[in-house]
Design an enzyme around this catalytic site. Structure first.
Site, PDB file in Angstrom:
ATOM      1  N   CYS A  95       1.643   1.086   3.618  1.00 39.82           N
ATOM      2  CA  CYS A  95       0.607   2.123   3.507  1.00 39.82           C
ATOM      3  C   CYS A  95       1.105   3.173   2.513  1.00 39.82           C
ATOM      4  O   CYS A  95       2.166   3.784   2.725  1.00 39.82           O
ATOM      5  CB  CYS A  95       0.401   2.749   4.886  1.00 39.82           C
ATOM      6  SG  CYS A  95      -0.756   4.126   4.917  1.00 39.82           S
ATOM      7  N   CYS A 144      -3.791   2.092  -2.681  1.00 39.97           N
ATOM      8  CA  CYS A 144      -4.006   2.028  -1.228  1.00 39.97           C
ATOM      9  C   CYS A 144      -4.011   0.552  -0.865  1.00 39.97           C
ATOM     10  O   CYS A 144      -4.624  -0.262  -1.579  1.00 39.97           O
ATOM     11  CB  CYS A 144      -5.343   2.679  -0.884  1.00 39.97           C
ATOM     12  SG  CYS A 144      -5.870   2.413   0.829  1.00 39.97           S
TER      13      CYS A 144
HETATM   14  N1  DGL Z   1      -3.761   1.480   3.567  1.00 38.55           N
HETATM   15  C1  DGL Z   1      -3.575   2.897   3.535  1.00 38.55           C
HETATM   16  C2  DGL Z   1      -2.886   3.309   2.238  1.00 38.55           C
HETATM   17  O1  DGL Z   1      -2.305   2.484   1.578  1.00 38.55           O
HETATM   18  C3  DGL Z   1      -4.895   3.542   3.823  1.00 38.55           C
HETATM   19  C4  DGL Z   1      -4.784   4.973   4.149  1.00 38.55           C
HETATM   20  C5  DGL Z   1      -5.793   5.533   5.074  1.00 38.55           C
HETATM   21  O2  DGL Z   1      -5.807   5.107   6.225  1.00 38.55           O
HETATM   22  O3  DGL Z   1      -6.512   6.431   4.653  1.00 38.55           O
HETATM   23  O4  DGL Z   1      -2.869   4.458   1.844  1.00 38.55           O
END
Ligand code: DGL
Length: 259
Positions: free
Chosen positions: A73, A183
């Protein structure tokens, strides 16, 4: 210790895009994946909240005996990885937007980045951008609403197309030739992005690099699993298992877990 699993977590289902890269490169490793979907999105939360959720997920995985943690993440990495590394003494791998390769290779001297508010406002992101992209134009856009749509099973919806078009327009107007996906949910947008972007715009993310880094760190620490059978996988979510299973092409069991 080398037979212990690799622990991977994300705010939700997006980090499965990173799990796929890790599983491809290290098929003999056992893995545990945690999707904290009940608390998604992280990107709109305060730094303190992101840190606390990241500690909760890491502590859970370490209690399961994980030998290494992959923070799949960008939002959790850019806001919390330094604290996780202070708190725990096993290797912790993070993911950051691939600004460097985009900045090094752009011909138009203009690149786009789509990421969460939490990532784009983080100190780590600013540091990386100042270091590698200070002589080019970086068009940043917060991907507001994208994570929510993916988390609720609306990946290929009209609403998603409308959002993406509006986020890409200022980038295309500025003549980007690279789009950085900052993301881990966004690699799932690839079919839509290919439809919406002109061919000369290259799309990059950090998934493969994270898998390579995970392998290198395991090797360095003598933690690579030397078994020759396929690794065991466990996928847990604290929300709807069916949505996560569909992103895994329904090839793996996903269990509900209240963590
Ligand atoms: N997959 C997360 C990232 O890479 C998503 C973040 C979120 O939950 O807003 O930032």
């Amino acid at each position: 210790m080398s037979k212990q699993p690799i622990g991977i977590f994300d705010s939700g289902v997006g980090g499965t895009s990173i799990w796929k890269e890790i599983h491809l490169l290290l098929p003999h490793e056992n893995t545990i994946y945690l999707a904290d979907s009940a608390n998604a999105p992280y990107g709109t939360k305060s730094k303190e909240a992101i840190v606390n959720l990241s500690i909760k997920n890491t502590a859970y995985l370490i209690n399961q005996g994980c030998k290494i943690i992959v923070v799949a993440c960008n939002t959790a990495t850019t806001n919390a990885i330094h604290i996780l590394r202070q708190n725990y003494n096993i290797p912790i791998i993070g993911i950051e937007p691939a600004i460097k390769p985009a900045a090094l290779n752009t011909q138009t001297k203009c690149v786009g980045i789509l990421a969460t508010k939490g990532t784009l406002s983080s100190e780590l992101f600013h540091k990386t951008t100042d270091l590698f992209a200070n002589n080019i134009t970086v068009i940043e856009r917060i991907g507001e609403g994208i994570v929510e749509l993916i988390e609720t099973g609306q990946l290929y919806s009209e609403a998603m197309k409308v959002l993406l078009k509006s986020y890409l327009k200022p980038m295309l107007d500025a003549n980007i030739d690279y789009l950085v996906l900052g993301c881990t949910h966004y690699p799932y947008l690839m079919p839509l992005l290919l439809e919406l972007l002109p061919q000369h715009v290259k799309i990059i993310d950090s998934g493969e690099a994270v898998a390579r880094q995970t392998k290198a760190v395991l090797e360095k620490n003598g933690l690579l699993n030397t078994q020759t059978i396929k690794g065991k996988t466990a996928f847990y979510t604290n929300a709807n298992p069916a949505i996560m299973a569909s992103l895994l092409d329904n090839k793996f069991d996903v269990e509900y877990l209240n963590f």
